[in-house]
Design a protein around this motif. Structure first.
Motif, mmCIF file in Angstrom:
data_model
loop_
_atom_site.group_PDB
_atom_site.id
_atom_site.type_symbol
_atom_site.label_atom_id
_atom_site.label_comp_id
_atom_site.label_asym_id
_atom_site.label_seq_id
_atom_site.Cartn_x
_atom_site.Cartn_y
_atom_site.Cartn_z
ATOM 1 N N GLY A 179 30.051 31.016 42.806
ATOM 2 C CA GLY A 179 31.361 30.386 42.889
ATOM 3 C C GLY A 179 31.344 28.917 42.537
ATOM 4 N N GLY A 180 30.213 28.440 41.959
ATOM 5 C CA GLY A 180 30.164 27.060 41.483
ATOM 6 C C GLY A 180 29.585 26.065 42.440
ATOM 7 N N LYS A 227 39.702 47.547 43.893
ATOM 8 C CA LYS A 227 39.565 47.255 42.475
ATOM 9 C C LYS A 227 39.045 45.845 42.339
ATOM 10 C CE LYS A 227 40.147 47.840 38.008
ATOM 11 N NZ LYS A 227 39.360 48.787 37.233
ATOM 12 N N MET A 228 37.827 45.693 41.785
ATOM 13 C CA MET A 228 37.192 44.386 41.701
ATOM 14 C C MET A 228 37.295 43.826 40.289
ATOM 15 S SD MET A 228 36.243 44.126 44.764
ATOM 16 C CE MET A 228 35.253 42.652 44.675
ATOM 17 N N LYS A 229 37.603 42.547 40.194
ATOM 18 C CA LYS A 229 37.660 41.870 38.915
ATOM 19 C C LYS A 229 36.322 41.180 38.663
ATOM 20 C CE LYS A 229 40.289 38.382 36.336
ATOM 21 N NZ LYS A 229 41.410 37.430 36.410
ATOM 22 N N VAL A 230 35.614 41.607 37.642
ATOM 23 C CA VAL A 230 34.280 41.088 37.360
ATOM 24 C C VAL A 230 34.334 39.603 37.058
ATOM 25 C CG1 VAL A 230 32.309 41.182 35.793
ATOM 26 C CG2 VAL A 230 33.446 43.296 36.496
ATOM 27 N N GLY A 231 33.464 38.839 37.756
ATOM 28 C CA GLY A 231 33.357 37.412 37.483
ATOM 29 C C GLY A 231 34.564 36.608 37.892
ATOM 30 N N SER A 232 35.353 37.117 38.817
ATOM 31 C CA SER A 232 36.555 36.400 39.233
ATOM 32 C C SER A 232 36.218 35.051 39.838
ATOM 33 C CB SER A 232 37.313 37.235 40.273
ATOM 34 O OG SER A 232 38.357 36.501 40.837
ATOM 35 N N GLU A 233 37.020 34.049 39.522
ATOM 36 C CA GLU A 233 36.839 32.724 40.106
ATOM 37 C C GLU A 233 37.826 32.508 41.245
ATOM 38 O OE1 GLU A 233 36.752 29.642 37.010
ATOM 39 O OE2 GLU A 233 36.459 31.261 35.585
ATOM 40 N N SER A 234 38.634 33.466 41.515
ATOM 41 C CA SER A 234 39.666 33.308 42.536
ATOM 42 C C SER A 234 39.177 33.840 43.874
ATOM 43 C CB SER A 234 40.933 34.076 42.123
ATOM 44 O OG SER A 234 41.850 34.128 43.198
ATOM 45 N N ASN A 235 39.497 33.134 44.968
ATOM 46 C CA ASN A 235 39.074 33.601 46.278
ATOM 47 C C ASN A 235 39.988 34.699 46.801
ATOM 48 O OD1 ASN A 235 41.359 32.211 46.941
ATOM 49 N ND2 ASN A 235 40.404 30.846 48.437
ATOM 50 N N SER A 236 40.932 35.151 45.992
ATOM 51 C CA SER A 236 41.774 36.275 46.399
ATOM 52 C C SER A 236 41.022 37.588 46.237
ATOM 53 C CB SER A 236 43.065 36.306 45.561
ATOM 54 O OG SER A 236 42.765 36.529 44.194
ATOM 55 N N GLY A 258 31.744 34.770 40.171
ATOM 56 C CA GLY A 258 31.500 35.298 41.499
ATOM 57 C C GLY A 258 32.411 34.709 42.552
ATOM 58 N N CYS A 259 32.344 35.268 43.742
ATOM 59 C CA CYS A 259 33.155 34.812 44.880
ATOM 60 C C CYS A 259 32.314 34.902 46.141
ATOM 61 C CB CYS A 259 34.407 35.679 45.012
ATOM 62 S SG CYS A 259 35.448 35.227 46.427
ATOM 63 N N ARG A 260 32.217 33.796 46.859
ATOM 64 C CA ARG A 260 31.384 33.767 48.062
ATOM 65 C C ARG A 260 32.176 34.003 49.340
ATOM 66 N NH1 ARG A 260 29.961 27.571 49.631
ATOM 67 N NH2 ARG A 260 32.021 26.650 49.377
ATOM 68 N N TYR A 261 33.490 34.210 49.227
ATOM 69 C CA TYR A 261 34.339 34.359 50.396
ATOM 70 C C TYR A 261 34.640 35.822 50.701
ATOM 71 C CZ TYR A 261 35.187 29.365 49.899
ATOM 72 O OH TYR A 261 35.026 28.006 49.806
ATOM 73 N N HIS A 262 34.700 36.120 52.009
ATOM 74 C CA HIS A 262 35.130 37.452 52.461
ATOM 75 C C HIS A 262 36.630 37.411 52.740
ATOM 76 C CE1 HIS A 262 31.142 39.291 53.049
ATOM 77 N NE2 HIS A 262 30.750 38.102 53.401
ATOM 78 N N ASN A 263 37.325 38.484 52.351
ATOM 79 C CA ASN A 263 38.776 38.513 52.601
ATOM 80 C C ASN A 263 39.161 39.591 53.596
ATOM 81 O OD1 ASN A 263 38.428 40.842 51.145
ATOM 82 N ND2 ASN A 263 39.858 40.334 49.492
#
Length: 288
Positions: free
Chosen positions: A172-173, A242-251, A282-287
């Motif tokens: 996630g940067g 449904k997962m979006k590959v390489g998403s930069e959004s924490n949604s 990637g995304c490091r947050y759990h929703n």
């Protein structure tokens, strides 16, 4: 390999002596020879004894030295005493712990923990954007040589035992801004010569299981969601989304990608956009 190299040598010498153009069979012979050379270098790599602090053997080498002898045998006992007396393991208890882990399952090719009282971090970090995951893995941070070729800068330290790193400090940067990839041990998880097969279970299966086990221990369990040319790992609780590959959004739920090249498997941290610039993956947050 010897046959391929001999054939390559014969063709080159004959063409040089006759001053003829390279025949149609030459490229295929060269490719076969190069593949054989690459394959043998990967084999040789596993035979190299790697040290930590100039004296400690790698965990994988210690296991190899000890387990060549039967349990309870005099030979095994002598080998263990020699490792301890020679200072090639941090302590007797550390040696026993590694052997115990080896009997239970996979031991990561990582540095010895020479600091007492170290505890595993759990998935309890958070910030204004949500709860942050935590997965400790044995990884090697690598930077690129330049922004034109995007080739990783591979040095001799690449083949030393990896350090234990929380991958969630990087996806996630975040993390070291100079780190573009996090490679897994090329000694323990080598990619095949034919990279098109690197995602197959016979090659990727052990790494997939290592990531799964480590995620369970660290408190952020993940599962492999598949992929073509990469493998996506997602939060186990959101695996049916449904997962979006390489998403930069924490949604999007907690996720990261594993890709591969001739050097090995690595956690994919950035992608190159149309402007030839790096954007985080990637995304490091759990929703949940």
């Amino acid at each position: 390999m010897n046959e391929s190299l001999s054939e390559l040598k014969r063709i080159v010498i004959n063409n040089w002596k006759s001053n003829k153009h390279i025949s149609e069979t030459t490229p295929a012979t060269i490719n076969n020879a190069l593949e054989s050379i690459l394959d043998i270098t990967k084999t040789i790599r596993t035979l190299v004894v790697v040290f930590q602090n100039d004296i400690l053997f790698s965990k994988l080498h210690v296991i190899k030295v000890v387990t060549r002898y039967p349990k309870q045998s005099t030979e095994r006992g002598k080998a263990m005493k020699a490792l301890i007396k020679g200072g090639h393991v941090p302590s007797q208890s550390a040696l026993y712990d590694v052997l115990k882990c080896h009997e239970k399952g996979m031991v990561a090719d990582e540095e010895w923990n020479i600091k007492r009282g170290r505890k595993r971090k759990k998935s309890s970090k958070s910030d204004s954007q949500g709860r942050i995951g935590s997965i400790e893995l044995a990884l090697i941070p690598v930077v690129f040589t330049d922004s034109l070729t995007w080739e990783p800068n591979i040095t001799v330290s690449f083949y030393a035992p990896p350090k234990t790193i929380d991958v969630c400090d990087y996806i996630g940067g975040d993390g070291d801004e100079d780190t573009e990839r996090l490679y897994f041990s090329p000694r323990q998880f080598p990619t095949p010569v034919n990279l098109a097969a690197a995602g197959e279970e016979r090659y990727f299966g052990r790494l997939k299981e290592y990531i799964r086990q480590s995620s369970e221990t660290s408190g952020s369990p993940v599962v492999c969601n598949g992929g073509s040319g990469f493998k996506q790992f997602v939060c186990r609780h959101g695996k049916n989304q449904k997962m979006k590959v390489g998403s930069e959004s924490n949604s999007w739920s907690f996720q990261f990608l594993v890709k591969w090249d001739k050097y090995g498997y690595y956690v994919h941290l950035f992608r190159v956009n149309r402007d030839n610039m790096l954007t985080s993956v990637g995304c490091r947050y759990h929703n949940h």
